[in-house]
Design an enzyme around this catalytic site. Structure first.
Site, PDB file in Angstrom:
ATOM      1  N   VAL A 190       0.818  -1.211   0.000  1.00 14.67           N
ATOM      2  CA  VAL A 190       0.000   0.000   0.000  1.00 14.67           C
ATOM      3  C   VAL A 190       0.859   1.271   0.000  1.00 14.67           C
ATOM      4  O   VAL A 190       0.676   2.168  -0.811  1.00 14.67           O
ATOM      5  CB  VAL A 190      -0.973  -0.003   1.207  1.00 14.67           C
ATOM      6  CG1 VAL A 190      -1.626   1.351   1.398  1.00 14.67           C
ATOM      7  CG2 VAL A 190      -2.047  -1.058   0.988  1.00 14.67           C
ATOM      8  N   ASP A 212      10.401   3.678   5.894  1.00 19.57           N
ATOM      9  CA  ASP A 212      10.209   2.330   6.443  1.00 19.57           C
ATOM     10  C   ASP A 212      11.267   2.087   7.520  1.00 19.57           C
ATOM     11  O   ASP A 212      12.337   2.697   7.491  1.00 19.57           O
ATOM     12  CB  ASP A 212      10.334   1.267   5.337  1.00 19.57           C
ATOM     13  CG  ASP A 212       9.514   0.024   5.653  1.00 19.57           C
ATOM     14  OD1 ASP A 212       8.442  -0.163   5.058  1.00 19.57           O
ATOM     15  OD2 ASP A 212       9.941  -0.754   6.541  1.00 19.57           O
ATOM     16  N   LYS A 258      15.111  -2.823   3.046  1.00 17.89           N
ATOM     17  CA  LYS A 258      14.107  -2.449   2.046  1.00 17.89           C
ATOM     18  C   LYS A 258      14.415  -1.063   1.484  1.00 17.89           C
ATOM     19  O   LYS A 258      14.384  -0.836   0.272  1.00 17.89           O
ATOM     20  CB  LYS A 258      12.724  -2.456   2.726  1.00 17.89           C
ATOM     21  CG  LYS A 258      11.569  -2.588   1.777  1.00 17.89           C
ATOM     22  CD  LYS A 258      10.265  -2.661   2.547  1.00 17.89           C
ATOM     23  CE  LYS A 258       9.631  -4.012   2.475  1.00 17.89           C
ATOM     24  NZ  LYS A 258       8.273  -4.072   2.975  1.00 17.89           N
ATOM     25  N   LYS A 317      -6.248  -3.244  -5.243  1.00 17.89           N
ATOM     26  CA  LYS A 317      -6.153  -4.705  -5.258  1.00 17.89           C
ATOM     27  C   LYS A 317      -4.726  -5.093  -5.646  1.00 17.89           C
ATOM     28  O   LYS A 317      -4.194  -4.525  -6.612  1.00 17.89           O
ATOM     29  CB  LYS A 317      -7.110  -5.314  -6.304  1.00 17.89           C
ATOM     30  CG  LYS A 317      -8.561  -4.998  -6.078  1.00 17.89           C
ATOM     31  CD  LYS A 317      -9.438  -5.662  -7.146  1.00 17.89           C
ATOM     32  CE  LYS A 317      -9.387  -5.004  -8.514  1.00 17.89           C
ATOM     33  NZ  LYS A 317      -9.853  -3.612  -8.597  1.00 17.89           N
ATOM     34  N   GLU A 318      -4.127  -6.012  -4.918  1.00 22.71           N
ATOM     35  CA  GLU A 318      -2.820  -6.491  -5.350  1.00 22.71           C
ATOM     36  C   GLU A 318      -2.982  -7.107  -6.730  1.00 22.71           C
ATOM     37  O   GLU A 318      -3.972  -7.772  -7.012  1.00 22.71           O
ATOM     38  CB  GLU A 318      -2.281  -7.530  -4.362  1.00 22.71           C
ATOM     39  CG  GLU A 318      -1.720  -6.875  -3.123  1.00 22.71           C
ATOM     40  CD  GLU A 318      -1.244  -7.862  -2.072  1.00 22.71           C
ATOM     41  OE1 GLU A 318      -0.882  -8.995  -2.425  1.00 22.71           O
ATOM     42  OE2 GLU A 318      -1.250  -7.490  -0.889  1.00 22.71           O
ATOM     43  N   ASN A 346     -14.447  -5.222   2.432  1.00 18.52           N
ATOM     44  CA  ASN A 346     -13.727  -6.497   2.321  1.00 18.52           C
ATOM     45  C   ASN A 346     -14.588  -7.669   2.787  1.00 18.52           C
ATOM     46  O   ASN A 346     -14.527  -8.757   2.232  1.00 18.52           O
ATOM     47  CB  ASN A 346     -12.426  -6.442   3.125  1.00 18.52           C
ATOM     48  CG  ASN A 346     -11.297  -5.861   2.295  1.00 18.52           C
ATOM     49  OD1 ASN A 346     -11.496  -5.506   1.132  1.00 18.52           O
ATOM     50  ND2 ASN A 346     -10.126  -5.736   2.860  1.00 18.52           N
ATOM     51  N   ILE A 389     -17.887 -13.813  -8.113  1.00 23.35           N
ATOM     52  CA  ILE A 389     -18.675 -15.012  -7.809  1.00 23.35           C
ATOM     53  C   ILE A 389     -18.072 -16.214  -8.545  1.00 23.35           C
ATOM     54  O   ILE A 389     -18.794 -17.053  -9.080  1.00 23.35           O
ATOM     55  CB  ILE A 389     -20.185 -14.845  -8.111  1.00 23.35           C
ATOM     56  CG1 ILE A 389     -20.418 -14.318  -9.529  1.00 23.35           C
ATOM     57  CG2 ILE A 389     -20.854 -13.951  -7.076  1.00 23.35           C
ATOM     58  CD1 ILE A 389     -21.886 -14.400  -9.963  1.00 23.35           C
ATOM     59  N   GLY A 412      -7.647 -15.911   0.094  1.00 25.53           N
ATOM     60  CA  GLY A 412      -6.426 -15.807   0.890  1.00 25.53           C
ATOM     61  C   GLY A 412      -5.945 -14.380   0.829  1.00 25.53           C
ATOM     62  O   GLY A 412      -6.747 -13.452   0.709  1.00 25.53           O
ATOM     63  N   CYS A 420      -5.424  -9.486   3.188  1.00 29.53           N
ATOM     64  CA  CYS A 420      -6.527  -8.626   3.638  1.00 29.53           C
ATOM     65  C   CYS A 420      -7.788  -9.374   4.069  1.00 29.53           C
ATOM     66  O   CYS A 420      -8.203  -9.249   5.221  1.00 29.53           O
ATOM     67  CB  CYS A 420      -6.880  -7.621   2.549  1.00 29.53           C
ATOM     68  SG  CYS A 420      -5.543  -6.445   2.280  1.00 29.53           S
TER      69      CYS A 420
HETATM   70  N1  LIG Z   1      -2.014  -5.315   0.589  1.00 36.62           N
HETATM   71  C1  LIG Z   1      -3.193  -4.884   0.185  1.00 36.62           C
HETATM   72  O1  LIG Z   1      -3.709  -5.285  -0.859  1.00 36.62           O
HETATM   73  C2  LIG Z   1      -3.951  -3.858   0.994  1.00 36.62           C
HETATM   74  C3  LIG Z   1      -5.041  -3.201   0.401  1.00 36.62           C
HETATM   75  C4  LIG Z   1      -5.721  -2.260   1.157  1.00 36.62           C
HETATM   76  C5  LIG Z   1      -5.343  -2.003   2.477  1.00 36.62           C
HETATM   77  N2  LIG Z   1      -4.299  -2.686   3.028  1.00 36.62           N
HETATM   78  C6  LIG Z   1      -3.909  -2.366   4.404  1.00 36.62           C
HETATM   79  O2  LIG Z   1      -2.791  -1.482   4.352  1.00 36.62           O
HETATM   80  C7  LIG Z   1      -1.901  -1.760   5.440  1.00 36.62           C
HETATM   81  C8  LIG Z   1      -0.520  -2.092   4.904  1.00 36.62           C
HETATM   82  O3  LIG Z   1      -0.621  -3.273   4.142  1.00 36.62           O
HETATM   83  P1  LIG Z   1       0.567  -3.792   3.207  1.00 36.62           P
HETATM   84  O4  LIG Z   1       0.066  -4.985   2.493  1.00 36.62           O
HETATM   85  O5  LIG Z   1       1.115  -2.649   2.437  1.00 36.62           O
HETATM   86  O6  LIG Z   1       1.627  -4.224   4.339  1.00 36.62           O
HETATM   87  P2  LIG Z   1       3.116  -4.755   4.144  1.00 36.62           P
HETATM   88  O7  LIG Z   1       3.318  -5.766   5.193  1.00 36.62           O
HETATM   89  O8  LIG Z   1       3.360  -5.096   2.713  1.00 36.62           O
HETATM   90  O9  LIG Z   1       3.999  -3.447   4.485  1.00 36.62           O
HETATM   91  C9  LIG Z   1       4.021  -2.815   5.717  1.00 36.62           C
HETATM   92  C10 LIG Z   1       5.341  -2.063   5.838  1.00 36.62           C
HETATM   93  O10 LIG Z   1       5.325  -1.255   7.027  1.00 36.62           O
HETATM   94  C11 LIG Z   1       6.632  -1.241   7.550  1.00 36.62           C
HETATM   95  N3  LIG Z   1       6.627  -0.789   8.948  1.00 36.62           N
HETATM   96  C12 LIG Z   1       6.204  -1.432  10.050  1.00 36.62           C
HETATM   97  N4  LIG Z   1       6.377  -0.646  11.141  1.00 36.62           N
HETATM   98  C13 LIG Z   1       6.893   0.506  10.718  1.00 36.62           C
HETATM   99  C14 LIG Z   1       7.287   1.713  11.357  1.00 36.62           C
HETATM  100  N5  LIG Z   1       7.146   1.876  12.688  1.00 36.62           N
HETATM  101  N6  LIG Z   1       7.785   2.716  10.614  1.00 36.62           N
HETATM  102  C15 LIG Z   1       7.924   2.554   9.276  1.00 36.62           C
HETATM  103  N7  LIG Z   1       7.576   1.445   8.604  1.00 36.62           N
HETATM  104  C16 LIG Z   1       7.062   0.433   9.318  1.00 36.62           C
HETATM  105  C17 LIG Z   1       7.117  -2.675   7.346  1.00 36.62           C
HETATM  106  O11 LIG Z   1       8.535  -2.764   7.426  1.00 36.62           O
HETATM  107  C18 LIG Z   1       6.561  -2.971   5.954  1.00 36.62           C
HETATM  108  O12 LIG Z   1       7.507  -2.634   4.947  1.00 36.62           O
HETATM  109  C19 LIG Z   1      -2.563  -2.879   6.245  1.00 36.62           C
HETATM  110  O13 LIG Z   1      -3.333  -2.325   7.260  1.00 36.62           O
HETATM  111  C20 LIG Z   1      -3.460  -3.552   5.222  1.00 36.62           C
HETATM  112  O14 LIG Z   1      -4.555  -4.194   5.809  1.00 36.62           O
HETATM  113  C21 LIG Z   1      -3.575  -3.606   2.304  1.00 36.62           C
END
Ligand SMILES: NC(=O)c1ccc[n+]([C@@H]2O[C@H](COP(=O)([O-])OP(=O)(O)OC[C@H]3O[C@@H](n4cnc5c(N)ncnc54)[C@H](O)[C@@H]3O)[C@@H](O)[C@H]2O)c1
Length: 440
Positions: free
Chosen positions: A11, A30, A35, A157-158, A214, A256, A263, A266
């Site tokens: 995200v 980050d 990374k 969406k991923e 979701n 559907i 999986g 999310c």
């Molecule tokens: N992946 C998706 O498709 C998606 C879609 C919509 C919403 N979300 C939501 O967005 C959020 C992030 O999801 P994601 O898939 O990108 O997660 P992710 O696990 O891919 O990335 C999270 C990142 O945050 C970093 N992080 C953790 N603590 C930190 C800090 N204190 N300071 C700086 N960086 C820090 C981690 O190192 C990691 O790189 C979640 O709440 C998720 O539910 C995800």
């Protein structure tokens, strides 16, 4: 404008890069030094179509930078987005330690008005906790710097994250502040030229919207999977049923498709977290509890069919698996159905040779040498006792069945995504098992 995006995962990285694409100066932050080093050296940690091009372009233009220094990143910024992970806690509720940790860091170092936006998926009430954490840190410093909080759930969406972010169906913003609204309107204006709306609402509704969205999507998947299983029992074909119901505009034909269960990072955790939120308020979300249990069961369906076909004797058998990621066009394997199927096969004494176009590295990180990895889809088939298709990558849709026939020990296909034509496979002499289709 200048913003900071904290958390450089699916995200944060996509959001930051897409904001930079509109001319905004973006600092992506980050805590993972490796990374950040990689991103500063041109290495993108995730696979997402279209991301590399705009990442390169905006880094070259000097609009996109990567750092571990949050305090530096918010200097002169108009807004800071929190996009860190919210994994499930032991009881299924969302673990907020990363989100609130970032809020504290912001409070410790901010020196001017900021709009602090929560983009992570967080339960109702979290933005207020973010506000409180920042206020507490400012108080400790004896500072009275104004700031506003906003909730801005992300719906990308991923697999199509960049396209979704650049052309969103809608933007949801929860905030009580006119000033925050103004900043958000300005930032998001370039993404709304397609006429889709920006919806301003109260923070609680905004936080709830993401979980409800979701949960609705997960419900559609579990619903069709449940119907698919019944179709098999009564001799109906779920693909006909799907088309039959999907052509009703009230139902629609998206989401559907029967399969091996949902999986990803999310749906499983968000459904769980919403059930927990309801429980905490002494309300039981019966539908979502059923959605979850149907999904657990569905992840077993393909293995059960396979085990039955081989009379419970899988010891020493070798299976080819096509697809490991939880869905096509991503390398994400979090909660992927492939992991459940692999575990069952290994426990039963079988071995697995897998191929996935992009998730092999991630699979190797998780599974190591518990399974073998093929260099392409055909190599995976050599001497395998059956093919198991788990992820519907487009390159698996029209394979050369004559080659399959030569490479496989048995002409048996377990199709977890219903991508093949049963009649064609029957004519070619394959034994074909799918989800919710008659004759299985
Ligand atoms: N992946 C998706 O498709 C998606 C879609 C919509 C919403 N979300 C939501 O967005 C959020 C992030 O999801 P994601 O898939 O990108 O997660 P992710 O696990 O891919 O990335 C999270 C990142 O945050 C970093 N992080 C953790 N603590 C930190 C800090 N204190 N300071 C700086 N960086 C820090 C981690 O190192 C990691 O790189 C979640 O709440 C998720 O539910 C995800």
């Amino acid at each position: 404008m200048k913003i900071s995006v904290v958390g450089t995962g699916y995200v944060g990285l996509v959001s930051g890069t897409c904001f930079a694409e509109t001319g905004v100066n973006v600092a992506c932050v980050d805590i993972d030094q490796k990374k950040i080093d990689n991103l500063n050296n041109g290495i993108i940690p995730i696979y997402e179509p279209g991301l590399e091009d705009i990442y390169k372009k905006n880094v070259e233009k000097g609009r996109l930078e990567f750092t571990t220094n949050l305090a530096e990143s918010i200097k002169d910024a108009d807004s800071v987005f929190i996009a860190v992970g919210t994994p499930p806690d032991e009881d299924g509720s969302a673990d907020l330690k990363y989100v609130l940790g970032v809020a504290r860091e912001i409070g410790k170092s901010m020196d001017h008005y900021l709009v602090v936006v929560t983009k992570s998926t967080v339960p109702v009430g979290t933005s207020m906790k973010v506000k409180q954490a920042i206020s507490e840190e400012l108080e400790k410093r004896g500072e009275n710097i104004p700031f506003d909080v906003a909730s801005n759930p992300e719906f990308l969406k991923e697999g199509s994250a960049v396209a979704d972010f650049l052309k969103p169906d809608r933007i949801v913003i929860g905030t009580e502040s006119k000033q925050a609204q103004k900043v958000m309107k300005r930032l998001y204006k370039p993404f709304l030229l397609n006429g889709h709306p920006i919806l301003f609402m109260d923070i609680t509704s905004s936080e709830m919207t993401k979980y409800a969205a979701n949960s609705m999507l997960a419900t559609k998947i579990s619903f069709i999977n449940d119907i698919a299983n019944l179709c098999e029992i009564v001799g109906a074909d779920v693909d006909n049923v799907r088309k039959g119901i999907g052509s009703d505009a009230r139902i629609g034909n998206k989401f559907i498709y029967p399969g091996t269960g949902y999986g990803g990072s999310c749906f499983p955790k968000d459904v769980q977290a919403l059930i927990r939120t309801a429980d905490e308020h002494n309300y039981s979300l019966e539908i979502l509890k059923a959605v979850e249990s149907v999904n657990y069961r569905q992840k077993e369906v393909l293995f059960t069919k396979l085990n039955k076909r081989f009379n419970g004797d899988l010891k020493g058998k070798k299976f080819a698996m096509w697809g490991l990621a939880f869905k096509p066009k991503t390398d994400d394997m979090r909660e992927a159905p492939s992991l459940v199927i692999i575990e069952r096969l290994l426990n039963a004494g079988a071995s697995v040779v897998a191929y996935d176009p992009v998730a092999m590295e991630e699979a190797n990180r998780i599974l190591g040498d518990k399974i073998s990895y093929a260099k392409d889809e055909y190599e995976a088939l050599i001497d395998a006792d059956a093919l198991i298709l788990v992820t519907e990558w487009s390159e698996f849709r029209l394979p050369n069945f004559r080659v399959l026939e030569k490479l496989l020990n048995n002409k048996i296909i377990f199709d977890g995504r219903n991508i093949y034509d049963p009649e064609e496979l029957e004519e070619l002499g394959f034994e074909y098992y799918a989800i919710g289709r008659s004759k299985n």
